[in-house]
Motif scaffolding. Sequence first.
Motif, PDB file in Angstrom:
ATOM      1  N   ILE A  32       0.841  -1.201   0.000  1.00 52.37           N
ATOM      2  CA  ILE A  32       0.000   0.000   0.000  1.00 52.37           C
ATOM      3  C   ILE A  32       0.870   1.242   0.000  1.00 52.37           C
ATOM      4  N   ILE A  33       1.861   1.285   0.862  1.00 50.54           N
ATOM      5  CA  ILE A  33       2.754   2.451   0.916  1.00 50.54           C
ATOM      6  C   ILE A  33       3.533   2.580  -0.387  1.00 50.54           C
ATOM      7  N   ASP A  34       4.023   1.466  -0.907  1.00 53.62           N
ATOM      8  CA  ASP A  34       4.760   1.507  -2.172  1.00 53.62           C
ATOM      9  C   ASP A  34       3.877   2.009  -3.316  1.00 53.62           C
ATOM     10  N   SER A  35       2.612   1.589  -3.336  1.00 58.82           N
ATOM     11  CA  SER A  35       1.680   2.045  -4.364  1.00 58.82           C
ATOM     12  C   SER A  35       1.408   3.533  -4.239  1.00 58.82           C
ATOM     13  N   LEU A  36       1.182   3.988  -3.021  1.00 63.89           N
ATOM     14  CA  LEU A  36       0.889   5.404  -2.813  1.00 63.89           C
ATOM     15  C   LEU A  36       2.075   6.294  -3.147  1.00 63.89           C
ATOM     16  N   LYS A  37       3.273   5.773  -3.013  1.00 64.37           N
ATOM     17  CA  LYS A  37       4.446   6.549  -3.411  1.00 64.37           C
ATOM     18  C   LYS A  37       4.419   6.840  -4.911  1.00 64.37           C
ATOM     19  N   GLN A  38       3.851   5.919  -5.695  1.00 67.35           N
ATOM     20  CA  GLN A  38       3.800   6.102  -7.146  1.00 67.35           C
ATOM     21  C   GLN A  38       2.586   6.901  -7.598  1.00 67.35           C
ATOM     22  N   ILE A  39       1.438   6.711  -6.950  1.00 66.60           N
ATOM     23  CA  ILE A  39       0.210   7.351  -7.443  1.00 66.60           C
ATOM     24  C   ILE A  39      -0.431   8.286  -6.430  1.00 66.60           C
TER      25      ILE A  39
ATOM     26  N   GLN B 148       4.745   9.218 -16.574  1.00 62.27           N
ATOM     27  CA  GLN B 148       5.352   8.548 -17.727  1.00 62.27           C
ATOM     28  C   GLN B 148       6.552   7.716 -17.272  1.00 62.27           C
ATOM     29  N   GLU B 149       7.350   8.292 -16.385  1.00 61.54           N
ATOM     30  CA  GLU B 149       8.535   7.592 -15.873  1.00 61.54           C
ATOM     31  C   GLU B 149       8.174   6.332 -15.098  1.00 61.54           C
ATOM     32  N   THR B 150       7.059   6.364 -14.378  1.00 59.35           N
ATOM     33  CA  THR B 150       6.644   5.198 -13.588  1.00 59.35           C
ATOM     34  C   THR B 150       5.767   4.233 -14.373  1.00 59.35           C
ATOM     35  N   GLY B 151       5.517   4.547 -15.656  1.00 56.55           N
ATOM     36  CA  GLY B 151       4.830   3.609 -16.527  1.00 56.55           C
ATOM     37  C   GLY B 151       3.322   3.663 -16.520  1.00 56.55           C
ATOM     38  N   PHE B 152       2.723   4.737 -16.005  1.00 53.85           N
ATOM     39  CA  PHE B 152       1.267   4.852 -15.966  1.00 53.85           C
ATOM     40  C   PHE B 152       0.697   5.575 -17.190  1.00 53.85           C
ATOM     41  N   VAL B 153       1.522   6.410 -17.825  1.00 49.45           N
ATOM     42  CA  VAL B 153       1.039   7.277 -18.902  1.00 49.45           C
ATOM     43  C   VAL B 153       1.955   7.183 -20.118  1.00 49.45           C
TER      44      VAL B 153
END
Length: 121
Positions: free
Chosen positions: A14-21, A62-67
């Motif tokens: 959860i923490i790792d996910s929130l760091k990205q989004i 874009q860098e994290t691969g979401f866009v």
Amino acid sequence: MASEMTLDDAPCPIIDSLKQIGSQWRLIVLHDLQDGEKRFNELKRSTGASSRTLSRVLDDLQETGFVNRRLEEDAPVATYYSLTDKGVSLCPVFEEIEEWADEWLDIDESAVEAEPTETTA
């Protein structure tokens, strides 16, 4: 000598996910792109973000691969953004949050309104 693991070192999805989004602007942009590909200025208008903030957030996503970013070089030159498969995979998460908000945020607001107010004599 064994080193102790701190809370910051402990793996937590959860923490790792929130760091990205987890930033406000990242979530707003990801949510907005669920409707399909948009030009930079469309995103700027729909999100209310400043150009600088939006540019930074789109670069991060874009860098994290979401866009994905697509440059249309024909006149007029335009930059388009869309969700990657990774970004699209968040759509059900947004739906769940929306369902939760529909159920619980209205209850919280009505509970606050229903609380008795103190009167002074």
